[in-house]
Design a protein around this motif. Structure first.
Motif, mmCIF file in Angstrom:
data_model
loop_
_atom_site.group_PDB
_atom_site.id
_atom_site.type_symbol
_atom_site.label_atom_id
_atom_site.label_comp_id
_atom_site.label_asym_id
_atom_site.label_seq_id
_atom_site.Cartn_x
_atom_site.Cartn_y
_atom_site.Cartn_z
ATOM 1 N N LYS A 19 15.909 -12.776 2.746
ATOM 2 C CA LYS A 19 14.623 -12.870 3.418
ATOM 3 C C LYS A 19 13.940 -14.184 3.062
ATOM 4 O O LYS A 19 14.030 -14.671 1.941
ATOM 5 C CB LYS A 19 13.738 -11.699 2.994
ATOM 6 C CG LYS A 19 12.405 -11.678 3.675
ATOM 7 C CD LYS A 19 11.606 -10.447 3.343
ATOM 8 C CE LYS A 19 10.219 -10.638 3.902
ATOM 9 N NZ LYS A 19 9.657 -9.524 4.524
ATOM 10 N N ALA A 20 13.235 -14.744 4.026
ATOM 11 C CA ALA A 20 12.501 -15.986 3.797
ATOM 12 C C ALA A 20 11.301 -15.740 2.885
ATOM 13 O O ALA A 20 10.663 -14.687 2.943
ATOM 14 C CB ALA A 20 12.046 -16.585 5.121
ATOM 15 N N THR A 21 11.032 -16.730 2.046
ATOM 16 C CA THR A 21 9.857 -16.699 1.171
ATOM 17 C C THR A 21 9.162 -18.050 1.265
ATOM 18 O O THR A 21 9.691 -19.001 1.850
ATOM 19 C CB THR A 21 10.252 -16.422 -0.292
ATOM 20 O OG1 THR A 21 11.161 -17.427 -0.734
ATOM 21 C CG2 THR A 21 10.877 -15.052 -0.448
ATOM 22 N N ILE A 22 7.994 -18.136 0.657
ATOM 23 C CA ILE A 22 7.228 -19.379 0.661
ATOM 24 C C ILE A 22 7.175 -19.930 -0.760
ATOM 25 O O ILE A 22 6.787 -19.228 -1.690
ATOM 26 C CB ILE A 22 5.791 -19.150 1.178
ATOM 27 C CG1 ILE A 22 5.824 -18.599 2.600
ATOM 28 C CG2 ILE A 22 4.986 -20.447 1.112
ATOM 29 C CD1 ILE A 22 4.474 -18.139 3.099
ATOM 30 N N GLU A 23 7.596 -21.187 -0.914
ATOM 31 C CA GLU A 23 7.513 -21.908 -2.182
ATOM 32 C C GLU A 23 7.011 -23.311 -1.887
ATOM 33 O O GLU A 23 7.570 -24.001 -1.036
ATOM 34 C CB GLU A 23 8.880 -21.991 -2.882
ATOM 35 C CG GLU A 23 9.471 -20.670 -3.311
ATOM 36 C CD GLU A 23 8.720 -20.018 -4.464
ATOM 37 O OE1 GLU A 23 7.894 -20.682 -5.128
ATOM 38 O OE2 GLU A 23 8.954 -18.820 -4.688
ATOM 39 N N ASP A 24 5.958 -23.724 -2.552
ATOM 40 C CA ASP A 24 5.395 -25.062 -2.397
ATOM 41 C C ASP A 24 5.145 -25.418 -0.931
ATOM 42 O O ASP A 24 5.428 -26.531 -0.488
ATOM 43 C CB ASP A 24 6.295 -26.113 -3.055
ATOM 44 C CG ASP A 24 6.434 -25.899 -4.548
ATOM 45 O OD1 ASP A 24 5.455 -25.429 -5.168
ATOM 46 O OD2 ASP A 24 7.514 -26.201 -5.089
ATOM 47 N N GLY A 25 4.656 -24.461 -0.150
ATOM 48 C CA GLY A 25 4.325 -24.687 1.249
ATOM 49 C C GLY A 25 5.503 -24.633 2.203
ATOM 50 O O GLY A 25 5.325 -24.797 3.412
ATOM 51 N N LEU A 26 6.716 -24.399 1.715
ATOM 52 C CA LEU A 26 7.902 -24.314 2.570
ATOM 53 C C LEU A 26 8.309 -22.864 2.755
ATOM 54 O O LEU A 26 8.340 -22.096 1.790
ATOM 55 C CB LEU A 26 9.065 -25.082 1.948
ATOM 56 C CG LEU A 26 8.879 -26.574 1.737
ATOM 57 C CD1 LEU A 26 10.045 -27.137 0.928
ATOM 58 C CD2 LEU A 26 8.766 -27.287 3.066
ATOM 59 N N THR A 27 8.639 -22.485 3.983
ATOM 60 C CA THR A 27 9.111 -21.136 4.270
ATOM 61 C C THR A 27 10.573 -21.215 4.667
ATOM 62 O O THR A 27 10.930 -21.900 5.623
ATOM 63 C CB THR A 27 8.307 -20.492 5.419
ATOM 64 O OG1 THR A 27 6.924 -20.480 5.061
ATOM 65 C CG2 THR A 27 8.786 -19.073 5.692
ATOM 66 N N ARG A 28 11.417 -20.535 3.882
ATOM 67 C CA ARG A 28 12.852 -20.501 4.186
ATOM 68 C C ARG A 28 13.517 -19.443 3.316
ATOM 69 O O ARG A 28 12.937 -18.957 2.352
ATOM 70 C CB ARG A 28 13.504 -21.859 3.978
ATOM 71 C CG ARG A 28 13.401 -22.386 2.546
ATOM 72 C CD ARG A 28 14.165 -23.663 2.344
ATOM 73 N NE ARG A 28 13.522 -24.777 2.972
ATOM 74 C CZ ARG A 28 13.403 -25.983 2.459
ATOM 75 N NH1 ARG A 28 13.901 -26.239 1.275
ATOM 76 N NH2 ARG A 28 12.811 -26.949 3.099
ATOM 77 N N LYS A 29 14.754 -19.134 3.665
ATOM 78 C CA LYS A 29 15.563 -18.254 2.832
ATOM 79 C C LYS A 29 16.088 -19.066 1.655
ATOM 80 O O LYS A 29 16.619 -20.158 1.846
ATOM 81 C CB LYS A 29 16.729 -17.661 3.612
ATOM 82 C CG LYS A 29 16.319 -16.685 4.684
ATOM 83 C CD LYS A 29 17.527 -16.146 5.409
ATOM 84 C CE LYS A 29 17.112 -15.172 6.486
ATOM 85 N NZ LYS A 29 18.266 -14.642 7.214
#
Length: 178
Positions: A115-125
């Protein structure tokens, strides 16, 4: 808080291909169930599992091994309870004597989160690549006591840079068995 258990029935074969080559392969299915799991994206998961390897006894003192694995693993990352992992290890062992051996190895692991998550403003798997290698020197003093000096190197390359790292570890250990 996670309260879970898993069942992983496997069936496999192991055999001698030639007088110098042995192989094994196991396959099955992992079923993980959660009694309680407030933070996971889905409570239970099922996944195919495959493990195997091949050993080549080049000489009586030299062994080359290749091991591969594909499975699901429980995760502690955010609210995702598992990831798919694929790994391989190539190892070599040389026995100088019955008591002294050296064993270099290399390893690669690829982890993919569902599942995609958000880290440092980026959303991706999340996708992680882990590279490693090392070497150990082992001395067997007696059947019941051995000494080992080992160096391990690990480098993780994630598509989220905050999870990248490089690690060097030096270990000296003694094993005593009765």
């Amino acid at each position: 808080i996670r309260d879970s258990f898993y069942v992983e029935p496997l069936i496999g074969v192991k055999g001698e291909i030639t007088n110098k080559i042995t192989a094994n392969i196991r396959g099955g299915y992992r079923h993980q169930r959660y009694k309680t799991a407030d933070l996971v994206i889905k409570d239970n998961f099922k996944s195919p599992v495959v493990r195997g390897g091949i050993d080549f006894q080049a000489t009586k003192d030299d062994l080359v091994s290749l091991n591969l694995e594909r499975s699901s693993y429980e995760s502690t990352y955010k609210n995702i309870n598992h990831y798919e992992g694929t790994s391989g290890t190539l190892a070599y062992r040389h026995n100088f004597t019955d008591k002294l051996s050296i064993a270099p190895y290399g390893t690669y692991n690829y982890s993919a989160y569902p599942k995609a998550t958000i880290e440092d403003g980026l959303t991706r798997k999340r996708r992680d690549k882990l590279y490693g290698g090392g070497i150990s020197l082992k001395y067997i003093m007696q059947d019941w006591i051995s000494f080992e000096a080992k160096y391990d190197y690990r480098e993780k390359d994630s598509n989220f840079n905050k999870f990248d790292y490089k690690d060097n570890a030096f270990t000296i250990s003694t094993t005593v068995g009765f």
